[in-house]
Write a protein that holds these residues in place. Sequence first.
Motif, PDB file in Angstrom:
ATOM      1  N   ARG A 134     -39.211  94.341 -38.917  1.00  0.00           N
ATOM      2  CA  ARG A 134     -39.951  93.747 -40.042  1.00  0.00           C
ATOM      3  C   ARG A 134     -38.996  93.144 -41.071  1.00  0.00           C
ATOM      4  O   ARG A 134     -39.218  92.030 -41.558  1.00  0.00           O
ATOM      5  N   ILE A 135     -37.932  93.849 -41.385  1.00  0.00           N
ATOM      6  CA  ILE A 135     -36.954  93.328 -42.341  1.00  0.00           C
ATOM      7  C   ILE A 135     -36.252  92.097 -41.763  1.00  0.00           C
ATOM      8  O   ILE A 135     -36.015  91.104 -42.471  1.00  0.00           O
ATOM      9  N   GLY A 136     -35.918  92.157 -40.477  1.00  0.00           N
ATOM     10  CA  GLY A 136     -35.258  91.016 -39.851  1.00  0.00           C
ATOM     11  C   GLY A 136     -36.116  89.766 -39.880  1.00  0.00           C
ATOM     12  O   GLY A 136     -35.646  88.671 -40.228  1.00  0.00           O
ATOM     13  N   PHE A 137     -37.392  89.912 -39.532  1.00  0.00           N
ATOM     14  CA  PHE A 137     -38.318  88.775 -39.512  1.00  0.00           C
ATOM     15  C   PHE A 137     -38.522  88.229 -40.922  1.00  0.00           C
ATOM     16  O   PHE A 137     -38.498  87.007 -41.152  1.00  0.00           O
ATOM     17  N   ALA A 138     -38.732  89.114 -41.899  1.00  0.00           N
ATOM     18  CA  ALA A 138     -38.956  88.687 -43.277  1.00  0.00           C
ATOM     19  C   ALA A 138     -37.734  87.981 -43.857  1.00  0.00           C
ATOM     20  O   ALA A 138     -37.862  87.019 -44.622  1.00  0.00           O
ATOM     21  N   THR A 139     -36.542  88.427 -43.471  1.00  0.00           N
ATOM     22  CA  THR A 139     -35.320  87.780 -43.954  1.00  0.00           C
ATOM     23  C   THR A 139     -35.230  86.337 -43.479  1.00  0.00           C
ATOM     24  O   THR A 139     -34.920  85.424 -44.251  1.00  0.00           O
ATOM     25  N   GLY A 140     -35.524  86.117 -42.186  1.00  0.00           N
ATOM     26  CA  GLY A 140     -35.517  84.754 -41.656  1.00  0.00           C
ATOM     27  C   GLY A 140     -36.525  83.868 -42.354  1.00  0.00           C
ATOM     28  O   GLY A 140     -36.247  82.699 -42.680  1.00  0.00           O
ATOM     29  N   GLY A 141     -37.721  84.395 -42.624  1.00  0.00           N
ATOM     30  CA  GLY A 141     -38.741  83.627 -43.313  1.00  0.00           C
ATOM     31  C   GLY A 141     -38.361  83.301 -44.741  1.00  0.00           C
ATOM     32  O   GLY A 141     -38.585  82.180 -45.222  1.00  0.00           O
ATOM     33  N   ALA A 142     -37.754  84.263 -45.445  1.00  0.00           N
ATOM     34  CA  ALA A 142     -37.372  84.048 -46.838  1.00  0.00           C
ATOM     35  C   ALA A 142     -36.300  82.965 -46.957  1.00  0.00           C
ATOM     36  O   ALA A 142     -36.362  82.102 -47.847  1.00  0.00           O
ATOM     37  N   ILE A 143     -35.323  82.980 -46.055  1.00  0.00           N
ATOM     38  CA  ILE A 143     -34.268  81.964 -46.090  1.00  0.00           C
ATOM     39  C   ILE A 143     -34.852  80.583 -45.792  1.00  0.00           C
ATOM     40  O   ILE A 143     -34.497  79.584 -46.439  1.00  0.00           O
ATOM     41  N   ALA A 179     -36.703  84.974 -30.042  1.00  0.00           N
ATOM     42  CA  ALA A 179     -36.288  85.783 -28.892  1.00  0.00           C
ATOM     43  C   ALA A 179     -35.906  87.187 -29.348  1.00  0.00           C
ATOM     44  O   ALA A 179     -36.187  88.176 -28.655  1.00  0.00           O
ATOM     45  N   ILE A 180     -35.284  87.288 -30.515  1.00  0.00           N
ATOM     46  CA  ILE A 180     -34.893  88.594 -31.053  1.00  0.00           C
ATOM     47  C   ILE A 180     -36.104  89.325 -31.623  1.00  0.00           C
ATOM     48  O   ILE A 180     -36.368  90.490 -31.297  1.00  0.00           O
ATOM     49  N   TRP A 181     -36.861  88.645 -32.480  1.00  0.00           N
ATOM     50  CA  TRP A 181     -37.944  89.315 -33.201  1.00  0.00           C
ATOM     51  C   TRP A 181     -39.080  89.741 -32.285  1.00  0.00           C
ATOM     52  O   TRP A 181     -39.593  90.851 -32.401  1.00  0.00           O
ATOM     53  N   LEU A 182     -39.491  88.875 -31.372  1.00  0.00           N
ATOM     54  CA  LEU A 182     -40.643  89.214 -30.540  1.00  0.00           C
ATOM     55  C   LEU A 182     -40.308  90.311 -29.528  1.00  0.00           C
ATOM     56  O   LEU A 182     -41.154  91.155 -29.230  1.00  0.00           O
ATOM     57  N   THR A 183     -39.080  90.288 -29.001  1.00  0.00           N
ATOM     58  CA  THR A 183     -38.701  91.403 -28.126  1.00  0.00           C
ATOM     59  C   THR A 183     -38.645  92.708 -28.920  1.00  0.00           C
ATOM     60  O   THR A 183     -39.095  93.761 -28.441  1.00  0.00           O
ATOM     61  N   ALA A 184     -38.111  92.648 -30.138  1.00  0.00           N
ATOM     62  CA  ALA A 184     -38.001  93.856 -30.959  1.00  0.00           C
ATOM     63  C   ALA A 184     -39.375  94.375 -31.389  1.00  0.00           C
ATOM     64  O   ALA A 184     -39.630  95.583 -31.351  1.00  0.00           O
ATOM     65  N   PHE A 185     -40.273  93.479 -31.808  1.00  0.00           N
ATOM     66  CA  PHE A 185     -41.618  93.905 -32.189  1.00  0.00           C
ATOM     67  C   PHE A 185     -42.350  94.496 -30.987  1.00  0.00           C
ATOM     68  O   PHE A 185     -43.036  95.518 -31.099  1.00  0.00           O
ATOM     69  N   ALA A 227     -44.342  89.454 -40.930  1.00  0.00           N
ATOM     70  CA  ALA A 227     -43.401  90.569 -40.863  1.00  0.00           C
ATOM     71  C   ALA A 227     -43.966  91.842 -41.468  1.00  0.00           C
ATOM     72  O   ALA A 227     -43.647  92.943 -41.007  1.00  0.00           O
ATOM     73  N   ILE A 228     -44.806  91.716 -42.493  1.00  0.00           N
ATOM     74  CA  ILE A 228     -45.282  92.906 -43.193  1.00  0.00           C
ATOM     75  C   ILE A 228     -46.681  93.333 -42.761  1.00  0.00           C
ATOM     76  O   ILE A 228     -47.174  94.368 -43.204  1.00  0.00           O
ATOM     77  N   THR A 229     -47.337  92.547 -41.903  1.00  0.00           N
ATOM     78  CA  THR A 229     -48.695  92.918 -41.485  1.00  0.00           C
ATOM     79  C   THR A 229     -48.661  94.159 -40.586  1.00  0.00           C
ATOM     80  O   THR A 229     -47.817  94.267 -39.696  1.00  0.00           O
ATOM     81  N   PRO A 230     -49.563  95.134 -40.808  1.00  0.00           N
ATOM     82  CA  PRO A 230     -49.508  96.375 -40.033  1.00  0.00           C
ATOM     83  C   PRO A 230     -50.218  96.314 -38.685  1.00  0.00           C
ATOM     84  O   PRO A 230     -49.971  97.143 -37.817  1.00  0.00           O
ATOM     85  N   SER A 231     -51.089  95.340 -38.500  1.00  0.00           N
ATOM     86  CA  SER A 231     -51.938  95.278 -37.310  1.00  0.00           C
ATOM     87  C   SER A 231     -51.310  94.417 -36.218  1.00  0.00           C
ATOM     88  O   SER A 231     -50.810  93.321 -36.488  1.00  0.00           O
ATOM     89  N   PHE A 232     -51.376  94.897 -34.966  1.00  0.00           N
ATOM     90  CA  PHE A 232     -50.860  94.108 -33.850  1.00  0.00           C
ATOM     91  C   PHE A 232     -51.609  92.785 -33.717  1.00  0.00           C
ATOM     92  O   PHE A 232     -51.001  91.725 -33.572  1.00  0.00           O
TER      93      PHE A 232
END
Length: 437
Positions: free
Chosen positions: A393-402, A260-266, A322-327
């Motif tokens: 991007r940082i927020g999404f990657a952090t969740g994935g890393a944990i 809900a946070i990441w997709l709205t933010a992206f 999180a790091i992919t540049p393309s929509f």
Amino acid sequence: MRPGVVAPPETDIRHTPGDTPPHSTFGSLRIRNYRLFFTGQVVSNIGTWMQRIAQDWLVLSLTGSAAAVGITTALQFLPMLLFGLYGGVLVDRLPKRPLLLFTQSAMGATGLVLGVLTLTGHVQVWHVYATAFTLGLVTVVDNPARQTFVSEMVGPDQLANAVSLNSANFQSARLVGPAVAGVLIGAVGSGYAFVFNGLSFLAPIAALLLMRTADLRAVQRTPRGKGQLREGLRYVAGRPELLWPIVLVGFIGTFGFNFAIWLTAFTHTVFDSGAQTYGLLNTLMAAGSLAGALLAARRATSRLRMLVAAALIFGLLEIVAAITPSFWLFAVLLIPIGMAGLTVNVTANSSIQMATDPAMRGRVMALYMMVFTGGTPLGAPLVGWITDTYGPRIGFATGGAISALAAVVIGLILTRIAGVRLRELHVPSAWRESVAV
């Protein structure tokens, strides 16, 4: 049945274990009561997803803050964190069907209240916060009641299949709900999505009323007594095949499922788009989740090895997305992310239920739901802050890393410290006896 009276084993002369093939993808739908339940949930789940999308977008529109969306999510799941275990104690004591009639009615009422406030132009962000918290209070009892009621409808031989189909049901609705919500929000605003959700609960209420109570399997209800919450905690703590999967889904639910946070933010920040794009991204993730649920329905057993592997893949895919540049690459990656996340959920849910004695199932599933969803009040504000401060991007990657790190560590604990085989789970003797009757 009066509390304290021991029920006969979970058998049903109409539906013995051989009546429905355990490997059939839709085997449990041959049971009438479960078919009614499944149909009612289809309608209410569509409404639930519509409200989720509308609620997130309404909060973002009112505040312009991803952190505010995180606060809303946290408030909705905070009651589960605070009172989840007490909900499990109630579920073990009370008959499930009347309890569900109450909770489903109350959940419908919350949608109608928020809908009226929005349509009349009086809605403020604190109204959304209050509604989310109220919905969370009802969910404390509704979630473990629905989870454990499945076994009363289908029995142990079809439990894993029914759990998977419940997830497929939920994800099928996720394909429809976000798309419809996106169109409604863009055309007439969020209010009608809330009203539809409120009315959608008429379907599961009707399904519960139409069930044949004689076909439900009798289960032992726990009499009122002291120390039942502690008893449930000791039960889980003494069984590593229950404890460590619950810990794993706790990490993933707290840090990896904040979509809900990441997709709205992206949508809003990275891709500079609107509600229709947000609905599309949720729909693509739901497509992957649905595929994962249908694949899980075909599996006869739930393996811890599958749970750990799916959790690791889930975390790694989030980092890549999180790091992919393309929509469009980001959008496509949501499909396998949904598949892996759903596999984690279904595998953990069914394996924990199958490894739990029936008299303890309400408390164990309440603990599971408390950890899986109750961790969100802790994780969502933190993830929202990271997303606002350092970017989506940082927020999404952090969740994935944990999530990935938790999968690796707990996988090692299960194999080297706890001594649990990842290949299979041991079914309790009470289940084996009920299946053999």
